[in-house]
Every structure is written in C-alpha cells, then in structure tokens.
Design a protein around this motif. Structure first.
Motif, PDB file in Angstrom:
ATOM      1  N   THR A 463      30.835  32.935  67.954  1.00  0.00           N
ATOM      2  CA  THR A 463      30.634  31.561  67.479  1.00  0.00           C
ATOM      3  C   THR A 463      30.426  30.634  68.671  1.00  0.00           C
ATOM      4  O   THR A 463      31.126  30.724  69.677  1.00  0.00           O
ATOM      5  CB  THR A 463      31.869  31.106  66.671  1.00  0.00           C
ATOM      6  OG1 THR A 463      32.044  31.995  65.574  1.00  0.00           O
ATOM      7  CG2 THR A 463      31.695  29.683  66.140  1.00  0.00           C
ATOM      8  N   HIS A 466      29.773  24.420  69.447  1.00  0.00           N
ATOM      9  CA  HIS A 466      29.346  23.239  68.695  1.00  0.00           C
ATOM     10  C   HIS A 466      29.656  23.381  67.206  1.00  0.00           C
ATOM     11  O   HIS A 466      29.748  22.390  66.498  1.00  0.00           O
ATOM     12  CB  HIS A 466      27.859  22.935  68.929  1.00  0.00           C
ATOM     13  CG  HIS A 466      26.914  23.868  68.267  1.00  0.00           C
ATOM     14  ND1 HIS A 466      26.328  24.919  68.907  1.00  0.00           N
ATOM     15  CD2 HIS A 466      26.447  23.901  66.992  1.00  0.00           C
ATOM     16  CE1 HIS A 466      25.531  25.560  68.064  1.00  0.00           C
ATOM     17  NE2 HIS A 466      25.587  24.961  66.899  1.00  0.00           N
ATOM     18  N   LEU A 467      29.859  24.622  66.760  1.00  0.00           N
ATOM     19  CA  LEU A 467      30.186  24.811  65.341  1.00  0.00           C
ATOM     20  C   LEU A 467      31.630  24.431  65.033  1.00  0.00           C
ATOM     21  O   LEU A 467      32.029  24.384  63.879  1.00  0.00           O
ATOM     22  CB  LEU A 467      29.898  26.254  64.932  1.00  0.00           C
ATOM     23  CG  LEU A 467      28.402  26.595  64.929  1.00  0.00           C
ATOM     24  CD1 LEU A 467      28.174  28.085  64.742  1.00  0.00           C
ATOM     25  CD2 LEU A 467      27.677  25.808  63.833  1.00  0.00           C
ATOM     26  N   LEU A 468      32.423  24.165  66.063  1.00  0.00           N
ATOM     27  CA  LEU A 468      33.811  23.763  65.839  1.00  0.00           C
ATOM     28  C   LEU A 468      33.989  22.255  65.965  1.00  0.00           C
ATOM     29  O   LEU A 468      35.037  21.716  65.615  1.00  0.00           O
ATOM     30  CB  LEU A 468      34.736  24.468  66.844  1.00  0.00           C
ATOM     31  CG  LEU A 468      34.596  25.993  66.921  1.00  0.00           C
ATOM     32  CD1 LEU A 468      35.571  26.542  67.957  1.00  0.00           C
ATOM     33  CD2 LEU A 468      34.847  26.632  65.564  1.00  0.00           C
ATOM     34  N   ASP A 469      32.988  21.575  66.470  1.00  0.00           N
ATOM     35  CA  ASP A 469      33.145  20.162  66.791  1.00  0.00           C
ATOM     36  C   ASP A 469      33.541  19.315  65.575  1.00  0.00           C
ATOM     37  O   ASP A 469      34.397  18.435  65.675  1.00  0.00           O
ATOM     38  CB  ASP A 469      31.838  19.622  67.409  1.00  0.00           C
ATOM     39  CG  ASP A 469      31.953  18.173  67.820  1.00  0.00           C
ATOM     40  OD1 ASP A 469      32.579  17.914  68.864  1.00  0.00           O
ATOM     41  OD2 ASP A 469      31.471  17.300  67.084  1.00  0.00           O
ATOM     42  N   SER A 470      32.936  19.589  64.434  1.00  0.00           N
ATOM     43  CA  SER A 470      33.213  18.761  63.251  1.00  0.00           C
ATOM     44  C   SER A 470      34.654  18.911  62.759  1.00  0.00           C
ATOM     45  O   SER A 470      35.173  18.013  62.105  1.00  0.00           O
ATOM     46  CB  SER A 470      32.256  19.098  62.106  1.00  0.00           C
ATOM     47  OG  SER A 470      30.929  18.867  62.505  1.00  0.00           O
ATOM     48  N   PHE A 471      35.277  20.062  63.047  1.00  0.00           N
ATOM     49  CA  PHE A 471      36.686  20.218  62.665  1.00  0.00           C
ATOM     50  C   PHE A 471      37.523  19.095  63.285  1.00  0.00           C
ATOM     51  O   PHE A 471      38.462  18.598  62.683  1.00  0.00           O
ATOM     52  CB  PHE A 471      37.234  21.562  63.136  1.00  0.00           C
ATOM     53  CG  PHE A 471      36.676  22.760  62.397  1.00  0.00           C
ATOM     54  CD1 PHE A 471      36.222  22.645  61.094  1.00  0.00           C
ATOM     55  CD2 PHE A 471      36.616  24.000  63.008  1.00  0.00           C
ATOM     56  CE1 PHE A 471      35.717  23.748  60.397  1.00  0.00           C
ATOM     57  CE2 PHE A 471      36.114  25.116  62.333  1.00  0.00           C
ATOM     58  CZ  PHE A 471      35.666  24.984  61.036  1.00  0.00           C
ATOM     59  N   TYR A 483      34.404   9.249  67.073  1.00  0.00           N
ATOM     60  CA  TYR A 483      34.406   8.947  68.509  1.00  0.00           C
ATOM     61  C   TYR A 483      33.101   9.440  69.097  1.00  0.00           C
ATOM     62  O   TYR A 483      32.533  10.429  68.634  1.00  0.00           O
ATOM     63  CB  TYR A 483      35.613   9.587  69.223  1.00  0.00           C
ATOM     64  CG  TYR A 483      35.778  11.073  69.000  1.00  0.00           C
ATOM     65  CD1 TYR A 483      36.440  11.545  67.866  1.00  0.00           C
ATOM     66  CD2 TYR A 483      35.290  11.999  69.900  1.00  0.00           C
ATOM     67  CE1 TYR A 483      36.585  12.911  67.643  1.00  0.00           C
ATOM     68  CE2 TYR A 483      35.443  13.368  69.693  1.00  0.00           C
ATOM     69  CZ  TYR A 483      36.085  13.804  68.550  1.00  0.00           C
ATOM     70  OH  TYR A 483      36.233  15.155  68.326  1.00  0.00           O
ATOM     71  N   LEU A 484      32.637   8.718  70.115  1.00  0.00           N
ATOM     72  CA  LEU A 484      31.291   8.988  70.630  1.00  0.00           C
ATOM     73  C   LEU A 484      31.305   9.874  71.878  1.00  0.00           C
ATOM     74  O   LEU A 484      30.651   9.569  72.871  1.00  0.00           O
ATOM     75  CB  LEU A 484      30.572   7.665  70.933  1.00  0.00           C
ATOM     76  CG  LEU A 484      30.367   6.727  69.745  1.00  0.00           C
ATOM     77  CD1 LEU A 484      29.595   5.483  70.167  1.00  0.00           C
ATOM     78  CD2 LEU A 484      29.640   7.430  68.611  1.00  0.00           C
ATOM     79  N   TYR A 506      29.102  18.121  69.504  1.00  0.00           N
ATOM     80  CA  TYR A 506      28.033  18.023  68.502  1.00  0.00           C
ATOM     81  C   TYR A 506      26.674  18.233  69.156  1.00  0.00           C
ATOM     82  O   TYR A 506      25.694  18.530  68.485  1.00  0.00           O
ATOM     83  CB  TYR A 506      28.075  16.671  67.775  1.00  0.00           C
ATOM     84  CG  TYR A 506      28.058  15.483  68.704  1.00  0.00           C
ATOM     85  CD1 TYR A 506      26.877  14.832  69.004  1.00  0.00           C
ATOM     86  CD2 TYR A 506      29.233  15.034  69.301  1.00  0.00           C
ATOM     87  CE1 TYR A 506      26.853  13.764  69.876  1.00  0.00           C
ATOM     88  CE2 TYR A 506      29.224  13.972  70.177  1.00  0.00           C
ATOM     89  CZ  TYR A 506      28.041  13.343  70.464  1.00  0.00           C
ATOM     90  OH  TYR A 506      28.024  12.294  71.338  1.00  0.00           O
ATOM     91  N   THR A 508      24.129  20.488  71.142  1.00  0.00           N
ATOM     92  CA  THR A 508      24.060  21.945  71.144  1.00  0.00           C
ATOM     93  C   THR A 508      23.474  22.481  72.435  1.00  0.00           C
ATOM     94  O   THR A 508      23.235  23.668  72.573  1.00  0.00           O
ATOM     95  CB  THR A 508      23.212  22.439  69.956  1.00  0.00           C
ATOM     96  OG1 THR A 508      21.950  21.763  70.006  1.00  0.00           O
ATOM     97  CG2 THR A 508      23.881  22.130  68.653  1.00  0.00           C
TER      98      THR A 508
END
Lengths: 620, 620
Positions: A463, A466-471, A483-484, A506, A508
């Motif tokens: 994995t 970046h696939l964990l960022d939204s968590f 947050y930016l 976020y 990639t």
C-alpha cells in the motif's frame, strides 16, 4: 515580524537580467528555486538565494521575478509566514488553492511574446526543468540556463560554502559497512544492467559511506557527489576533509582491501569535468542512473542515450528501509528524546505561572534538556515553539519580535526533534497549562482521532502512503475542518528529518509503497488563523500486522509508535472518542510509562517520572 | 467454460506479421488492445479483435503476440475468467500484482535486438502509443504503425460495423439543447484560446448532440466523430442515419437558425481527410484540442505545434456534472429500477425452493421485470448473475456451460442495470436465500461497513475520488482482507454505465475532483476464489454537505444514494456494526420503503410491496 524591504534588490536583479556582463542575452523572467545544487530541502546560508531576494525563509518556495512582477509560490504551511516576511513588491501565490496559477501558467499569462525565462541549471532539478521548458515552449517562450547565478552577482556579503569536519560511523550505529552498501547497490545496478550511478543527494552520500558532517544546520550531511561504477568509486569532496586519519582509515584510502572497493577522491568542484570524462569513455550499451530530481546541469552532461533517469534512487529506498541496528538506534533515540521532552513539560508546568517563560526560552530549555542525553549531536530542525495565534503559522519559528509568553490562557504547540548518533527524532505535542476551551478541545480531539486512525491502521503490503492520508482527516472533514499539509514524511536515521521515497500525503508524488522497516511521521493538525494551532505528531515504524485472515498471502502492515511522549488528557473531549480510540490512548500511555519511566529511573530523573506517572493515567 | 483453441489463429497471425502483403516489413510482436477507434470500453462485435485472437471476452485487456509468445494483460476483476477462456498458448499477465511485468518490460525482456513492434494506430490511444514507443526505443526497439489491421486480415467472418437508427432526446430529458451545449463548449474553448476541438469519444458526441443510438450493446451511442470550431460544426456519421426527418429537424439540417450553429455532415470514414484539410488551413496561432486518449492515428494528423492534448475533454467534465433535469431523470430511473429489482427478489424467494431458477433464468427475469418499466431501452451492461463460486469471478456473465442453479445453500450475487430514456442504473446486491455461514456474514458486513464509510463520507470541495477509496477498504484491511478492483466509477445519464473523469479508486489516473452533481458508484466487495463473491453497489449523487464548521469557506460534499434497494439484513452480523452504521442502514431502508413503496403502490405491485415492507424493518 517585519517584511524584508526588497525595492533595491529587485532593481539590481532586474538590471542583472538585462546586463550583458551577467548574461549572454537579456531575460524577461528569472526563476529562483529554494534548493541548492543537491536539491536539498534544508540549505546552507550561502544557498539561501530565494530568502535573500524576497525575505521569506520557509523551507519550500520558488520566487520568480519579471520586469514588472515578483511572485513567490509556497504551500499551505507557509501562507501566513510568507505574507508577513515579504513586502508589497511581492505577490504570494498560494499553492494548493484552486484559483492559484501554476508558475508556468502565471508566466505565460504575463510574459510578452517570445520571452526568455532564465534559471540557474545547478539549482533547478532536471524534471522541473523539463516540465517548465515544455510549458514555456508550447506558449512560444523559452527556458534558458543562466550559468552565473544572478542572485550571487548582486549578493555582496554572501557567506562561504561550509566545510565541516566529517565523522565516521561504526557498525554499532549503521548495521552495515559502506563496503556492504556499495556491494548491495552494485547488485541493484547489475539487475538493471546499469554501469554507473551518479549520486547527488547529500543524505544518500552520507548514508552510503557511513559518514556524517554538519555543513547544513540540522542535517548531518556534507557537500559531496559520488559516481559509483561497477568496479570504481569516485567521491567528490573537499580534500581538507580527508586529512583526518580516522576518515582515511574508515574509507581505506591508504590501504584499500579490494580493487573494486577503492575510493578515488576528487575535489568537490570537479564533478562536472569528471562526469564528462566518464561519459566520454562510455561503451555504446552503458547506462547511467541519475535521479530525475538531480540538477539539470549535471543531468545534461549524460548523453540521452546513456541516461536512465529514475524518480528515486535505489539508495533512497535502501536508506528508507531501516535495518535492525538502525531500528534499535531509532528506538533508543526516541526514548532519550521522550525523557527530555517530559522533563520540559514538567518544568513548564512549574515555571509558566511565574510568567517568565517565552516561546524562545521554552525552545532553549528543550534543547538544553535534550543535550543532556547520550550521543546528542544537535537539533534535527528549528524548534517550533508557538503560543496561541503563533501556533497557526504551521512552520513558525519564534523570533525576538514575535516571541510570546507562555501562559495559562493559550494553547502551546511545540514541534521539535534532535539528532543523536543513534537516530533522529521529530515530535509535536499541543498542550494547555490552564483550561482549554470546549472548541480547542473539540478540534484537538478530531486531530487525535485522525492521528489514531493512521497509527492503528492495518493495510496490505504494497500500500502506498497516500492511501492512508484520508484516515487522518475523516474526523475533521466530518465537521467541515481540514489542514493544508500532508500527514507524514519519511524520517532518516541520524540523517535528514525529512526523507523520501515514502510518506503519507494527499499528494501522490514519488510515493513508494510502505514496507516493514520504513519510518514515517504521523502528524495531522488543525490551524485556526489568528487563534491557535494544534498538531499531534509521532514518529512511527512500519511493522508487520497480525490479522485474522491473510488475503492472497499478501500480508498486512501497521505502525508502531517510536515516539513515547504522553498526549495531554486535558485537551481531549473523551465523549468524542470511540471505545477503540480510548483503548488506544490508554495502551499508548501504558507503553510511555513503562518504557520512558524505566529510562527515567535509570537516569535518576525523579521529578519527570512523577510527571509521567500523573500524565499517563488511564481514561475511564 | 472451455478455452478458445488458438493454435491455428496464432499461426495465421504470425504469418501475417512476416508477410509482405499485410505489412511493409516484418514485425517481431503485434499488440492487440481491446478498444475500437474511439477507445470505447464496450465495443461492437466487429471490434472484438482481442477476444477473437485469445478467447478472453472481458471488458479490459491487451494481447501481445510475438514469434514465440502470446500474452494477455488484464486486471483483478478478470484473472479467473481470463484463465478459463484462454488455452495454454497464452500466458495470463495479472496486472496489479507486484511480480507482473508491464507490457513494455515484458517485450523488452523477450524480444531479440532491434525488434519492431506493430500496432493498429486507430486502436491504440495517443498516450499509450507515446509511453510504449518511448519504452521500446530506450531498449533499442521501435513501435510501428501497421495501417491494415492484422486481426481483420485473418478474421474470415468478421461482422459488419453497426449502423442503427438514431433517436433525438428533447429538453425534457437533457435539460439543455445541443445548441446550448455547443455554445458553452465554445466558451471553454475561447477561455483557453482554442480554435478547434476534435471529439472522438462516442458518449461525448451523443451527449453533445442530444442523440442516442444502439451501435454498441448496452451503450446508447453511435459511431461518429465531430470537429467543433469556433464558428463551425462538423459531424461525421453515416449519411443513411440522417434521412430520418426527426433527426434532420433535431439537428436543424435543413433550416439552421444561426450560421455558427449549422451542422455540416460528412461520412464517418472521411474524418481523417477532413481533419487533414482543417489542419492544412490552420493559422499559425491556432490550437486544436484532442484528448490524449484519442487514437494515435487521428492525433498525429494534427501538427505538434497546433496540438493541445488534454487528459480529459471539457465535454467529459460537463457530461459528468449532471444538470437538474438529468439528476431528476436519474432519480426516476433508479426508482423504477428498484421496483423491478425488488420484484425480482420477491419472485426468487418463491421460486428458488422449486430448484428451477438458474443464473441465466434469474438474469432473464430481471430483464423482463425491468422492461415493464416506463422508458426502458435495454440493459446497461451484461447482467452478472452468479451463484456460489461463480460470484468470485468479478465480472462473471452466466453462460450455458457455467450456469448454476440458485439454491438455499449458496450466496447469490446480482450486478445489473438498465438504460431508461431518463437515466442509467447499476446496482449490485448479494443475498442468501437460506442461512448464510458466519464467515459469509462476517465478510458481507465488512463490505457493508466499507460501503457505508464511502456513502456517508463528508469531504471538502475539491477532493479527488481516490482519497476516499481507502474508506471502503478499512474494515476489510483490519481483518487482512481486500478486493482487487476500484470502489466506484462515474455513471452516465442514459449513456455509458462507466464514464470519466471522476471515480473512486486507489488508482489515481485521470481522477478529477468530485463536484456536486457528479454521479458515481460505491461498490466495495470481497471475493473468495472457489467459494463466493460479495459486492454491494449503489449509485450515489455528489451533494453539498451541511457541516458544523466551514474551514476557509471551502464547503463540503457528501453522497446521496440514488439506488434504493434493500440490503439483505440476513447477511449482516449486526454485532460488527457501530451505532452510526446501524443508523445508516435503518435510514437507508426507511428511504427505500418511502420512495420505492410509493412507486409500487402507484404501479399496483402489491406482492413486491409486501416484500419491501418486510425487508426494510429496522435493525435494533
């Protein structure tokens, strides 16, 4: 913070842009990236050209000056800081906002027809050059390499390039000799039929040779290049650094054990001519690796037919996956670091009511306490010690003119870390010494939920981060907050506190799959401009996860926190936590108490231990 | 399912690859992509060249034949199906697995030096051509355009290209006239200083002109090209289709209202020569848009200096953001579709115990029930009606030789949808008519948790779909499970069931930010090879979300389910759901009952209503 006055500097730069002495033909725009010739994130004072011209001293940003305009691009961490440090000759271009033009689009929108845009080819990365050049060409302009740097031409008291003493790291710290590392690298080269590899990133050179320097503040690196062949090793470094017998012995300069492990040393500046010579002697099928983030100047020395540009190098990946010795060192460094930070908080609790502690003195105290720990070398980045509204400046650094006093009424955010010989640390805690407001607690709790969601995430091998960022964002998003900045970055082992090729963002860009042994930060935040900032950061190790099932035998991963500093319970609205999240906090605090408590006892730091015991009481 | 015997075909193809009659000079490899000259996902029988040569008939895959080898690349949805449909002359290349070579790397690994690799330039997209060509060149090979398709040369009974009747859609269905759409498009072109736009995607042409056809099964499109200028409109379509007075009137062919809204019609085949003519007359500054996914053949007609290749077209984006009329139509289509599907489930419950219902007869019954609904046109894709182990074949389509009987002992998965004049549907439900095992329930519940996590997600305006993909997987990942496909795709309005430029996938390819009005699917799954398949799919509308706060006034979005078909409670292990998830299920079922119940009453479908009432009881 008062802005830098740049009227006169801009006048001089624009003159240089037109001037036959500085430049073959006039240019209509000049790009000033923030990097050095190694595309370092942190740079030596002599390389702070972008700061010199515009005043903004954050770690990321690009300035562009045209005949009429001057603009600076930076990301969300720095919007506030940049707007405060630049005078009104400069336009702040906020990257990541929909309405903000890219550098290319902005140039195209304002340049007269057939313009020439100049840049120093040593400072711009090859991939950036390519993109910029393509975009400008498609609009009828051209990107030109300006060999003599125009900022240097107008910078009267520019500092000299540093040339610090090197230190050699033994197996106890590195786990692998540099000879082992070279051999492994050559294995990767052979696999891909590569005969040469040009190493330009300073941390890769330091890691490969098990050497450290202090040329760049906070980053234990030294100015050097390396060209590694299948049977030769060329190291480009100032010869004065090689006088030290310890270094000569470490590199086996006087009695190489094997011909193909003989290090040939060259002056730092001769990399261009030596690379030219190597290229001139290439066989038709020879391929040469160079990172596409290496300088345009060096990349273009390699004929296209021989050039294999790669988005990140095998050294970058090898360095990211820590070996058992490095992991052990990182764990030890984090334990020592936690002792110091807990002591700081215990001290702050006592001192703040007296009204004498400021952002700067708190940061100094943190450094003093860290320096008492074994193998301490220095800080790993400038301490962000920020009270109330200063906390909303994401990469704030306290200065005498911005320095606020810590009080019982405002949120305090401290993001700090150190270099120890055994490892690098980076930790953020946000605390309140009085009574936080319900809103501050609510925001803190969302950030905590995001931190836990990443830290406790279980995900398949392979994995990408970046696939964990939204968590990390889901709890904030639910309430319309965000947050930016990214959620995490790779962390070096007694090396740069920011390193690739993995991270949690976020974005990639150059995001290699997470692997067991990688070390990243987990640092969601929330920032309310003018009021407060919240961030909660642990450094975490990627470890295999035990799961109930194992789909297609892929295996799973999760994170183990290396940072073991209590999270202030006073800031948490426990009603907003699920039972699983409460359990996570209690487990984490139990681990802090056990591990850091034992070290405090060993070091006889009784007061800090009392504080730790109190701060790690379970939530019920 | 028995594999296609390909010995003789491969012999003929290899002969054609060497043969002077078919080809200027011999090629060492021939690439057979799955698309047509419009890069359609679903294709007409005359374009099923990849299926013809290897037997695999899934919607995605590329075959490559060399003198010694034949290999097919496809993704996780099709691993099982492809392995069953191809004989042992073919090697299955499983895309997405770490050990699988890319097409380029595979070719480079097996080709003799200086090989020529051929491909039909009409079938390969310009961006794929570019990547493939670059990779091959860097290894000393070359990619060559083979004008006469070599599969067509050996395909004796190749079907003719379809040429179906066109239908014109009125404002009631489209919300905007084609003239309005052209005007809006020209506005976008003017903004970017573009003078021409070559439209090659069939659904974009159908949407732009408010026309539909039935040239490609399941996709209401027709073979055509369009070239849109600032003051001219060129439509390339078979002239027989323009005889119908309704179509002539719709396009105002005989009495155009305005000169710049006059449609000039040309034969379909003349696009190449007409584009050449347009290009020959371009002014020096003229720029022409073409999608980088358009065919290499057509793209290369446009001189580089005039070509503005874009990853997706403004029509693609305009089509993705549904207008209020389209949204209303999609809602109505989903209500009718739900009535039919609920009736199917009520019927299955009665019939299955008799032992006479098969995958095929259940799919037929679903089609029959859908066809009773108003404005039904046809199915939107081949129904996936699968029992037990067949459910693990992700894009399974029942065939006489694979057809299983529905029973009380196995999981049944049905993924189906229809085209109605007012909208397109796509829904998957997984049910058990007896007693599911604990393991089946556990897996189903993880999939449901993922479905809810996406459907209920709140996220900032501007978020790309790939940032939501992990929400769908977190519950599965926690237990070491996963699924090898994306979570969602864009859905057209009485158009293709798969459309760009948005979606929800771990792949970040051409993923435009989600906007209110976009419609995507939410369809996580879990597949246990040889046992069962689970998928839970709703079509959802992107809508503004009300949040407690509103960070930087960015606004937030969430999803509203358009699909309103009960989720079988029997399959849920409610102990694994949080209270929020239980509330979501109960709210969803209340909405199903209210909306679909009212329509059932209106239609007098009493039996289905009884079933619906029973299936939407709240969980406690």
């Amino acid at each position: 913070m008062s802005p830098k006055i740049t009227v006169e500097l801009l006048r001089q730069l624009r003159q240089a842009m037109r001037n036959g002495k500085c430049i073959a033909e006039p240019i209509q725009a000049y790009i000033i990236p923030s990097g050095d010739a190694h595309q370092s994130e942190y740079i030596a004072p002599c390389d702070c050209r972008r700061e010199f011209i515009c005043g903004f001293n954050g770690s990321a940003g690009t300035a562009i000056v045209t005949e009429q305009h001057a603009a600076l691009w930076t990301d969300g961490r720095y919007f506030l800081q940049a707007s405060q440090q630049m005078d009104n000759n400069w336009t702040l271009m906020k990257m990541g906002l929909k309405e903000t033009l890219s550098q290319e689009d902005w140039l195209i929108s304002i340049l007269p027809e057939n313009s020439k845009v100049g840049v120093d080819p040593w400072i711009i990365a090859a991939d950036q050059w390519k993109n910029m050049s393509k975009a400008l060409s498609s609009a009828g302009h051209s990107l030109v390499a300006v060999q003599a740097n125009l900022i240097d031409a107008i910078w009267e008291d520019r500092p000299a390039r540093p040339n610090t003493k090197l230190i050699a790291l033994g197996l106890k710290y590195t786990g692998l000799t540099w000879q082992d590392k070279i051999t492994a690298l050559r294995g990767k080269m052979a696999e891909r039929k590569i005969s040469w590899f040009v190493v330009t990133a300073l941390d890769e050179i330091a890691w490969l040779f098990n050497l450290r320097g202090s040329d760049i503040e906070y980053n234990p690196v030294f100015f050097a290049y390396a060209i590694i062949g299948i049977s030769s090793i060329k190291l480009f470094v100032d010869s004065k650094r090689l006088v030290d017998p310890a270094i000569r012995q470490h590199l086996e300069l006087d009695s190489p054990s094997k011909p193909d492990l003989t290090v040939q040393c060259f002056p730092y500046e001769s990399v261009f001519s030596e690379l030219n010579a190597v290229c001139a002697a290439l066989a038709p099928k020879d391929k040469m690796w160079i990172c596409d983030k290496a300088s345009c100047a060096l990349t273009q020395v390699i004929p296209k037919a021989h050039r294999a540009a790669i988005p990140y190098t095998p050294l970058c990946l090898a360095k990211a996956v820590k070996n058992p010795t490095e992991i052990q060192g990182m764990k030890m460094a984090h334990i020592k670091d936690a002792v110091a930070l807990c002591e700081l908080f215990a001290w702050l609790e006592k001192e703040i009511p007296k009204g004498t502690v400021t952002e700067i003195s708190a940061a100094d105290k943190a450094e003093e306490l860290r320096s008492q720990q074994k193998d301490f070398v220095g800080l790993s980045f400038p301490t962000i010690s920020s009270v109330g509204p200063n906390g909303a400046i994401i990469h704030y650094r306290p200065l005498p003119e911005t320095n606020r006093t810590l009080s019982l009424n405002e949120v305090y955010l401290i993001d700090s870390g150190a270099q120890y010989r055994d490892g690098t640390t980076d930790v953020t805690r946000t605390v309140h010494f009085g009574t936080p407001s319900d809103y501050e607690k609510e925001c803190f709790t969302y950030v905590l939920k995001g931190h836990i969601a990443v830290s406790a995430a279980v995900f398949p091998n392979g994995t990408k981060g970046h696939l964990l960022d939204s968590f990390a964002r889901a709890a904030l998003w639910d309430s319309g907050l965000d947050y930016l900045h990214g959620t995490g970055h790779g962390v070096g082992c007694f090396l740069n506190v920011h390193e690739g090729p993995c991270g949690i963002s976020y974005k990639t860009f150059a995001d290699e799959p997470l692997e067991a042994g990688m070390i990243v930060s987990d640092e969601p935040g929330y920032y309310e401009d003018g009021s407060f900032g919240i961030r909660l950061e642990n450094v975490v190790l990627v470890v295999p996860a035990k799961t109930k099932y194992n789909y297609r035998n892929r295996g799973s991963l999760t994170f183990e926190p290396l940072t073991l500093v209590p999270i202030q319970l006073k800031m948490i609205n426990t009603d907003l936590l699920t039972q699983k999240e409460r359990d996570w906090v209690n487990d984490y605090h139990r681990k802090c108490l056990e591990t850091i408590g034992a070290e405090m006892e060993r070091q006889g730091r009784k007061e800090a231990l009392d504080w730790l015991i109190r701060e790690t009481q379970p939530i019920v």
